[in-house]
Motif scaffolding. Sequence first.
Motif, mmCIF file in Angstrom:
data_model
loop_
_atom_site.group_PDB
_atom_site.id
_atom_site.type_symbol
_atom_site.label_atom_id
_atom_site.label_comp_id
_atom_site.label_asym_id
_atom_site.label_seq_id
_atom_site.Cartn_x
_atom_site.Cartn_y
_atom_site.Cartn_z
ATOM 1 N N SER A 107 0.825 -1.210 0.000
ATOM 2 C CA SER A 107 0.000 0.000 0.000
ATOM 3 C C SER A 107 0.852 1.249 0.000
ATOM 4 O O SER A 107 0.466 2.283 -0.575
ATOM 5 C CB SER A 107 -0.935 0.001 1.220
ATOM 6 N N TRP A 108 2.013 1.181 0.666
ATOM 7 C CA TRP A 108 2.905 2.344 0.664
ATOM 8 C C TRP A 108 3.301 2.684 -0.765
ATOM 9 O O TRP A 108 3.249 3.856 -1.184
ATOM 10 C CB TRP A 108 4.158 2.083 1.498
ATOM 11 N N LYS A 109 3.675 1.658 -1.525
ATOM 12 C CA LYS A 109 4.060 1.918 -2.917
ATOM 13 C C LYS A 109 2.871 2.435 -3.718
ATOM 14 O O LYS A 109 3.003 3.368 -4.511
ATOM 15 C CB LYS A 109 4.612 0.653 -3.566
ATOM 16 N N GLN A 110 1.716 1.853 -3.514
ATOM 17 C CA GLN A 110 0.504 2.290 -4.209
ATOM 18 C C GLN A 110 0.246 3.777 -3.963
ATOM 19 O O GLN A 110 0.015 4.555 -4.897
ATOM 20 C CB GLN A 110 -0.701 1.485 -3.726
ATOM 21 N N ASN A 111 0.292 4.193 -2.704
ATOM 22 C CA ASN A 111 0.029 5.589 -2.350
ATOM 23 C C ASN A 111 1.139 6.503 -2.855
ATOM 24 O O ASN A 111 0.878 7.625 -3.317
ATOM 25 C CB ASN A 111 -0.120 5.721 -0.835
ATOM 26 N N HIS A 112 2.374 6.031 -2.756
ATOM 27 C CA HIS A 112 3.519 6.822 -3.201
ATOM 28 C C HIS A 112 3.443 7.106 -4.698
ATOM 29 O O HIS A 112 3.833 8.189 -5.151
ATOM 30 C CB HIS A 112 4.814 6.080 -2.869
ATOM 31 N N GLU A 113 2.926 6.139 -5.454
ATOM 32 C CA GLU A 113 2.855 6.287 -6.912
ATOM 33 C C GLU A 113 1.488 6.785 -7.378
ATOM 34 O O GLU A 113 1.276 6.969 -8.575
ATOM 35 C CB GLU A 113 3.201 4.955 -7.585
ATOM 36 N N GLY A 114 0.566 6.985 -6.437
ATOM 37 C CA GLY A 114 -0.740 7.515 -6.787
ATOM 38 C C GLY A 114 -1.578 6.580 -7.638
ATOM 39 O O GLY A 114 -2.310 7.028 -8.532
ATOM 40 N N LYS A 115 -1.512 5.290 -7.361
ATOM 41 C CA LYS A 115 -2.262 4.307 -8.135
ATOM 42 C C LYS A 115 -3.459 3.796 -7.338
ATOM 43 O O LYS A 115 -3.543 3.968 -6.124
ATOM 44 C CB LYS A 115 -1.353 3.157 -8.553
ATOM 45 N N ALA A 116 -4.381 3.166 -8.033
ATOM 46 C CA ALA A 116 -5.639 2.759 -7.411
ATOM 47 C C ALA A 116 -5.548 1.426 -6.683
ATOM 48 O O ALA A 116 -6.320 1.163 -5.762
ATOM 49 C CB ALA A 116 -6.744 2.693 -8.472
ATOM 50 N N ARG A 117 -4.613 0.580 -7.090
ATOM 51 C CA ARG A 117 -4.542 -0.773 -6.535
ATOM 52 C C ARG A 117 -3.094 -1.176 -6.320
ATOM 53 O O ARG A 117 -2.169 -0.575 -6.866
ATOM 54 C CB ARG A 117 -5.207 -1.779 -7.498
ATOM 55 N N TRP A 118 -2.914 -2.211 -5.516
ATOM 56 C CA TRP A 118 -1.584 -2.773 -5.355
ATOM 57 C C TRP A 118 -1.623 -4.274 -5.620
ATOM 58 O O TRP A 118 -2.673 -4.902 -5.600
ATOM 59 C CB TRP A 118 -1.011 -2.503 -3.961
ATOM 60 N N GLY A 119 -0.446 -4.818 -5.888
ATOM 61 C CA GLY A 119 -0.334 -6.249 -6.113
ATOM 62 C C GLY A 119 1.088 -6.693 -5.842
ATOM 63 O O GLY A 119 1.977 -5.875 -5.618
ATOM 64 N N LEU A 120 1.292 -7.984 -5.856
ATOM 65 C CA LEU A 120 2.631 -8.549 -5.651
ATOM 66 C C LEU A 120 2.612 -10.020 -6.026
ATOM 67 O O LEU A 120 1.578 -10.594 -6.315
ATOM 68 C CB LEU A 120 3.087 -8.369 -4.196
ATOM 69 N N LYS A 121 3.785 -10.618 -6.036
ATOM 70 C CA LYS A 121 3.854 -12.062 -6.221
ATOM 71 C C LYS A 121 3.318 -12.724 -4.959
ATOM 72 O O LYS A 121 3.478 -12.196 -3.854
ATOM 73 C CB LYS A 121 5.291 -12.513 -6.445
ATOM 74 N N CYS A 122 2.709 -13.867 -5.116
ATOM 75 C CA CYS A 122 2.241 -14.579 -3.930
ATOM 76 C C CYS A 122 2.567 -16.054 -4.054
ATOM 77 O O CYS A 122 2.875 -16.560 -5.137
ATOM 78 C CB CYS A 122 0.741 -14.382 -3.721
ATOM 79 N N LEU A 123 2.521 -16.726 -2.931
ATOM 80 C CA LEU A 123 2.695 -18.164 -2.913
ATOM 81 C C LEU A 123 1.343 -18.802 -3.216
ATOM 82 O O LEU A 123 0.343 -18.107 -3.414
ATOM 83 C CB LEU A 123 3.231 -18.590 -1.554
#
Length: 276
Positions: A107-123
């Motif tokens: 979420s930090w990256k999402q807010n920092h970049e001003g984007k609507a959603r976040w994601g990542l790799k998952c197991l």
Amino acid sequence: ALPISLLVTLLDSSDAIAMAYELYPNLLDETITTPEAVRALAQQLEPKKGRKFARSVDGSLKTYLNRMPRGGISPEVAVALLHTHADQGRSFAAVEDRMHFMAACASWKQNHEGKARWGLKCLNNYNDYLVSFPQAQFLNIVRDPRDVLASVFANKMKNRTAESVAQGWVSTHTKFEKWRAKQPDAFAMVQYETLVSEPRQEIQTLCEFLNIEFSESLLAHQNKDLTIFGASHLSRDRVASAVDTSSVNRWRDSLNKQSVEEVQHIAGHLTGATAP
């Protein structure tokens, strides 16, 4: 690692999603059982900068901390996120608290970049993710297992054999397909070979699934200033280049007949591929 990293990087280049890469919650040390211990960790890390940041930490937690820059998280931000986690009365003992910290990083990256959603790799422990994030969507990128093995050998990954790679490939994709059959709106499959040979068509399909707008910039991710390009990552140089088909069928030049036959014996029934 290349297909997954490429898919994550393509999504990160969109204006809608910020991707935090390999911040797996199971890397967080579950023996850190109190908020006080989380704060002590933050205080332990505070004086450290750059490459020395996680030097005093051991085990999988060190891996997690060293991967945070892939999502643009500096040592200072990492420390602040740990303090906030402690302020909220959380530790790393429970799955939900580990998921919460992972989400805070993304979420930090999402807010920092001003984007609507976040994601990542998952197991593939999808149930754990869905308990914490019921509206989550999952993508699984499938690559010819023979090329997966060729990549493993090229990167000299220890203790990996044709048998273990093929068995892991079957297990990963079989599990995903079971979830996709139950929740087709939340799980979608991407074929690596199609993605690199027909990127426009495949990326448009992905955007429709994720309900985000397609942009031409998604076809030129290498021209963007993405956080992964400034971090340490096995596939960084490859994903920093334009999409191409150079990694397709690499097994033909690098695998011996025995390795190919081992993969075919275990995984061939799922791929439809035939040995030479």
